[in-house]
Scaffold this active site. Structure first.
Site, PDB file in Angstrom:
ATOM      1  N   GLY A  71       0.814  -1.212   0.000  1.00 39.14           N
ATOM      2  CA  GLY A  71       0.000   0.000   0.000  1.00 39.14           C
ATOM      3  C   GLY A  71       0.848   1.262   0.000  1.00 39.14           C
ATOM      4  O   GLY A  71       0.524   2.247  -0.662  1.00 39.14           O
ATOM      5  N   THR A  72       1.949   1.221   0.735  1.00 42.01           N
ATOM      6  CA  THR A  72       2.822   2.382   0.810  1.00 42.01           C
ATOM      7  C   THR A  72       3.381   2.732  -0.569  1.00 42.01           C
ATOM      8  O   THR A  72       3.406   3.908  -0.960  1.00 42.01           O
ATOM      9  CB  THR A  72       3.976   2.114   1.797  1.00 42.01           C
ATOM     10  OG1 THR A  72       3.417   1.923   3.099  1.00 42.01           O
ATOM     11  CG2 THR A  72       4.958   3.269   1.843  1.00 42.01           C
ATOM     12  N   ASN A 150      -7.518   4.166   9.487  1.00 41.59           N
ATOM     13  CA  ASN A 150      -7.041   2.914  10.058  1.00 41.59           C
ATOM     14  C   ASN A 150      -7.195   2.841  11.567  1.00 41.59           C
ATOM     15  O   ASN A 150      -7.389   1.782  12.127  1.00 41.59           O
ATOM     16  CB  ASN A 150      -5.572   2.690   9.677  1.00 41.59           C
ATOM     17  CG  ASN A 150      -4.713   3.900   9.919  1.00 41.59           C
ATOM     18  OD1 ASN A 150      -5.047   5.013   9.515  1.00 41.59           O
ATOM     19  ND2 ASN A 150      -3.596   3.713  10.606  1.00 41.59           N
ATOM     20  N   GLN A 178      -7.793   0.398   4.047  1.00 36.82           N
ATOM     21  CA  GLN A 178      -8.629  -0.164   5.120  1.00 36.82           C
ATOM     22  C   GLN A 178     -10.035  -0.528   4.663  1.00 36.82           C
ATOM     23  O   GLN A 178     -10.722  -1.286   5.332  1.00 36.82           O
ATOM     24  CB  GLN A 178      -8.710   0.826   6.299  1.00 36.82           C
ATOM     25  CG  GLN A 178      -7.408   1.010   7.043  1.00 36.82           C
ATOM     26  CD  GLN A 178      -6.909  -0.261   7.719  1.00 36.82           C
ATOM     27  OE1 GLN A 178      -7.645  -1.222   7.922  1.00 36.82           O
ATOM     28  NE2 GLN A 178      -5.626  -0.277   8.051  1.00 36.82           N
ATOM     29  N   SER A 198      -3.945  -2.707  -0.257  1.00 30.07           N
ATOM     30  CA  SER A 198      -2.859  -3.546   0.231  1.00 30.07           C
ATOM     31  C   SER A 198      -3.378  -4.961   0.446  1.00 30.07           C
ATOM     32  O   SER A 198      -4.413  -5.160   1.081  1.00 30.07           O
ATOM     33  CB  SER A 198      -2.351  -2.957   1.547  1.00 30.07           C
ATOM     34  OG  SER A 198      -1.519  -3.884   2.185  1.00 30.07           O
ATOM     35  N   GLY A 199      -2.651  -5.941  -0.079  1.00 32.07           N
ATOM     36  CA  GLY A 199      -3.104  -7.324  -0.010  1.00 32.07           C
ATOM     37  C   GLY A 199      -3.266  -7.857   1.402  1.00 32.07           C
ATOM     38  O   GLY A 199      -4.278  -8.493   1.714  1.00 32.07           O
ATOM     39  N   HIS A 200      -2.303  -7.553   2.259  1.00 31.75           N
ATOM     40  CA  HIS A 200      -2.325  -8.214   3.568  1.00 31.75           C
ATOM     41  C   HIS A 200      -3.395  -7.679   4.510  1.00 31.75           C
ATOM     42  O   HIS A 200      -3.566  -8.188   5.610  1.00 31.75           O
ATOM     43  CB  HIS A 200      -0.936  -8.165   4.227  1.00 31.75           C
ATOM     44  CG  HIS A 200      -0.549  -6.832   4.769  1.00 31.75           C
ATOM     45  ND1 HIS A 200      -0.628  -6.522   6.103  1.00 31.75           N
ATOM     46  CD2 HIS A 200      -0.093  -5.719   4.157  1.00 31.75           C
ATOM     47  CE1 HIS A 200      -0.215  -5.282   6.288  1.00 31.75           C
ATOM     48  NE2 HIS A 200       0.114  -4.768   5.111  1.00 31.75           N
ATOM     49  N   THR A 236       9.961  -7.642 -12.077  1.00 33.70           N
ATOM     50  CA  THR A 236       9.283  -8.927 -12.258  1.00 33.70           C
ATOM     51  C   THR A 236       8.186  -9.095 -11.210  1.00 33.70           C
ATOM     52  O   THR A 236       8.387  -8.791 -10.033  1.00 33.70           O
ATOM     53  CB  THR A 236      10.314 -10.075 -12.168  1.00 33.70           C
ATOM     54  OG1 THR A 236      11.250  -9.894 -13.221  1.00 33.70           O
ATOM     55  CG2 THR A 236       9.642 -11.428 -12.320  1.00 33.70           C
ATOM     56  N   CYS A 324       3.632   5.434  23.836  1.00 31.25           N
ATOM     57  CA  CYS A 324       4.625   4.450  24.255  1.00 31.25           C
ATOM     58  C   CYS A 324       4.689   3.237  23.350  1.00 31.25           C
ATOM     59  O   CYS A 324       5.675   2.525  23.339  1.00 31.25           O
ATOM     60  CB  CYS A 324       4.326   3.989  25.674  1.00 31.25           C
ATOM     61  SG  CYS A 324       4.541   5.310  26.847  1.00 31.25           S
TER      62      CYS A 324
END
Lengths: 388, 293
Positions: A71-72, A150, A178, A198-200, A236, A324
């Site tokens: 996605g990035t 997100n 998202q 994004s695939g994941h 490729t 944090c």
């Protein structure tokens, strides 16, 4: 110990069906899709089929689908490729709540002399469309606004924004990482120029993404080299990833109803029970326009990382907008842009579900949350100090 | 995911000495909700002047809670003089180390202890008092505190300083000043970093000067304006004349007591050349933007 995975906006498990179709493309069908021989050519056929499967989910033409590595990469290509194609325009409009894949690129553009405008949001994370409209001019090269946030799941009205922007001859890009697979999209019915996915995030593998480029959109190539992806993205092809993503898109269409009924009901149950069971908690985001799988809840007077570690002991995976957890010292830029007070931003927890979650998992989490919150509040110097 | 030692996990999941001592001899409070962590330490002395009991309440992450718990363990049985010698390093070492980005938790523990002892001795000082002048406005960290963590922990980079006391972790506008503090204390020890373009003092070509001006605006000026909802755009450079335009909320920012032009000019003179003159391009100012000089 069982793992209860409520962090699906971070990444998702690869669907069994997806893994199955990917497997032959490592050791057996390893040919290069660009090769002249039948051995490679048969792989090219599967890449083409995967392109059709993605196009079917998006409601676009297969020729408008460019496979990328994530996605990035899609976001960077969309923004930088557009600017390269219209070099005389120097203004970029985005929002303060974008994913870093967009926001960091825009801030870097500012350092390179572009006039970048980041639109603010209201307390529920909504944009002011009149403000956006007033900013559009002949100098504007691109408007990039995410489809769904997100962190909070807030959905932006991208169809309306796309009409407003494209009407003026300005390129419109949306980071839809998202939303794809969670809410139906039909790109043939909207004038969106560019869309990243994004695939994941939809049960395909990591390392594959898509940039949708509407036919006729001016965009300069990002990776130069071979003729892959019509010369718009050399390199490729990640064949197993692409084949898997095709399958994942097909499955996403099949489970779309489930996502918006059963998964949504699980989310709603989790959310309302946590709010009822934990005093001084509140939802972040726009409850009216929200992804069906996401809830972001703030717990006052305690800190998110500590909550996550307590959840982790029960095998429950979630995430937090606390400073944090990110290694930075500032809490979530999204929650801060919404004006969520520091007290609540540091103690925010995001639960993001998927079709693999069960009611038992939700019930188990509902049972554990109040004791975790209570335990950490016993440690907090602010409880009792502030009148409740 | 942070890699916490078993000791950190133990003190987080099973914190010792949680609570507040009533009628405590010393009370120390540091941090705030805004900062993301806060610690209230209370102790009681026995008749020999040793710390008989110490308790804590902490808002913060796992390492903030674990360091607080260890702090109370470390100081029990000590005289105040002995307790004063407990450093943030002692706390971190006792835990078998902390992730670098979490070292500020150990510093918070040491500061709470000092505040509590000062409270016992002075009677009034409850909050951790700010000494020196504030360098990092985002987290309210002074030069005195920065100097101290640099000395005590032998720090050599801005990133380390941020990890140890948070300074520089917000808008980033104070990185230049932190660098100078490190250079002043560490001197030779600081690895000489080759700046991408010649620093002030050398004769610059026009292109080098333009790049240095752009770089100074990007790194030294814009982050601070951004933090206060404003922004700056470089319009043009002609010789030593630099034309800029201000955007957004800078009329309301903390620097409003100076004119923005002067602030930019001072920075550019410091980092680029004494001869720089800054002019504000009023024509390109966005509508509705009121700049109070």
């Amino acid at each position: 110990m069982q793992t209860i995975y409520f962090d699906n906006n971070a990444t998702t498990r690869v669907a069994d069906e997806v893994f199955e179709v990917m497997q032959p493309y490592f050791c057996e069908l390893y040919g290069n899709p660009s090769s002249m021989h039948t051995f490679g050519g048969q792989v090219g056929v599967r890449v083409r089929e995967a392109r059709e499967q993605v196009a079917a989910l998006l409601g676009c033409h297969p020729g408008e689908v460019i496979f990328t590595s994530c996605g990035t990469e899609s976001d960077s290509t969309a923004i930088l490729g557009t600017l390269a194609a219209v070099p005389h325009r120097r203004k970029v409009i985005t929002t303060r709540v974008e994913h870093p894949a967009v926001l960091t690129v825009c801030r870097d553009l500012e350092n390179r002399g572009y006039h970048v405008i980041e639109l603010g949001v209201d307390k529920q994370g909504r944009l002011d469309l009149d403000e956006l409209e007033s900013l559009l001019d002949d100098d504007t090269a691109i408007v990039t606004v995410m489809a769904a946030n997100n962190e909070t799941g807030t959905i932006f009205p991208i169809e309306r924004i796309a009409e407003m922007v494209t009407e003026r001859g300005i390129t419109f890009h949306t980071d839809a990482v998202q939303i794809v697979g969670k809410v139906p999209l039909n790109l043939s019915e909207t004038p969106i120029h560019l869309l990243s996915l994004s695939g994941h995030k939809l049960h395909a593998a990591k390392g594959v993404g898509v940039l949708y480029v509407r036919k006729g959109t001016r965009i300069a190539p990002f990776l130069l080299g071979g003729h892959q992806e019509g010369g718009r993205r050399a390199g490729t092809e990640n064949v197993p990833g692409i084949v898997g993503l095709g399958k994942a898109c097909e499955l996403a269409a099949r489970y779309m109803d489930d996502e918006n009924t059963r998964v949504k009901a699980l989310r709603d149950k989790l959310e309302s029970a946590i709010l009822a069971g934990c005093p001084d908690s509140r939802i972040n985001g726009d409850p009216e326009n929200r992804l069906p799988n996401t809830t972001n809840i703030s717990f006052e007077y305690i800190e998110g990382e500590a909550i996550l570690l307590m959840l982790d002991r029960f095998g429950i995976c979630a995430s937090s907008g606390s400073a944090c957890t990110s290694g930075s010292l500032e809490p979530s830029h999204v929650l801060r842009a919404m004006g969520v007070p520091f007290t609540a931003a540091h103690g925010s927890i995001r639960y993001s579900l998927s079709r693999y979650n069960t009611e038992d998992e939700v019930d188990f989490t509902i049972e554990k949350m109040p004791q975790i919150i209570e335990r950490l509040r016993e440690l907090s110097p602010f409880v009792g100090q502030v009148s409740v | 995911m942070w890699e916490y030692t078993d000791k950190v996990r133990d003190h987080f999941f099973n914190p010792r000495n949680v609570g507040e001592i009533e009628n405590a001899d010393g009370v120390g409070e540091v941090g705030s909700l805004a900062c993301g962590d806060a610690l209230k330490l209370t102790f009681k002395l026995d008749k020999d002047g040793r710390i008989a009991d110490a308790k804590f309440k902490t808002f913060g992450c796992a390492s903030a809670i674990a360091t607080s718990s260890v702090l109370t363990e470390l100081i029990r049985g000590k005289t105040l003089d002995e307790a004063m010698n407990v450093t943030n390093k002692d706390i971190a070492d006792y835990l078998g180390g902390l992730p670098e980005q979490k070292m500020h938790c150990s510093v918070m523990g040491r500061e709470a202890l000092e505040a509590a002892i000062a409270n016992y001795q002075g009677g009034e000082v409850k909050k951790h008092e700010l000494e020196g002048h504030v360098v990092c406005t985002c987290f309210g960290v002074t030069d005195v505190e920065i100097e101290r963590v640099v000395r005590e922990n032998d720090l050599t980079t801005v990133e380390q300083v941020t990890n140890y006391c948070k300074a520089g972790g917000g808008c980033g506008g104070c990185h230049g000043e932190i660098e100078k503090i490190i250079e002043r204390i560490q001197g030779e020890k600081v690895a000489p970093h080759a700046p991408p373009v010649p620093r002030k003092g050398k004769k610059l070509t026009n292109i080098q000067k333009m790049q240095l001006i752009q770089q100074t605006i990007n790194e030294q000026i814009r982050p601070a304006l951004r933090a206060h909802g404003g922004n700056i755009e470089l319009i043009d450079i002609e010789g030593d004349k630099v034309t800029v335009a201000f955007r957004g909320m800078c009329a309301q920012c903390h620097l409003a007591e100076f004119t923005m032009k002067d602030v930019v000019e001072t920075k550019l003179r410091e980092f680029v050349s004494e001869d720089i003159v800054v002019e504000e391009d009023k024509d390109s100012v966005e509508e509705g933007h009121v700049h109070k000089g």
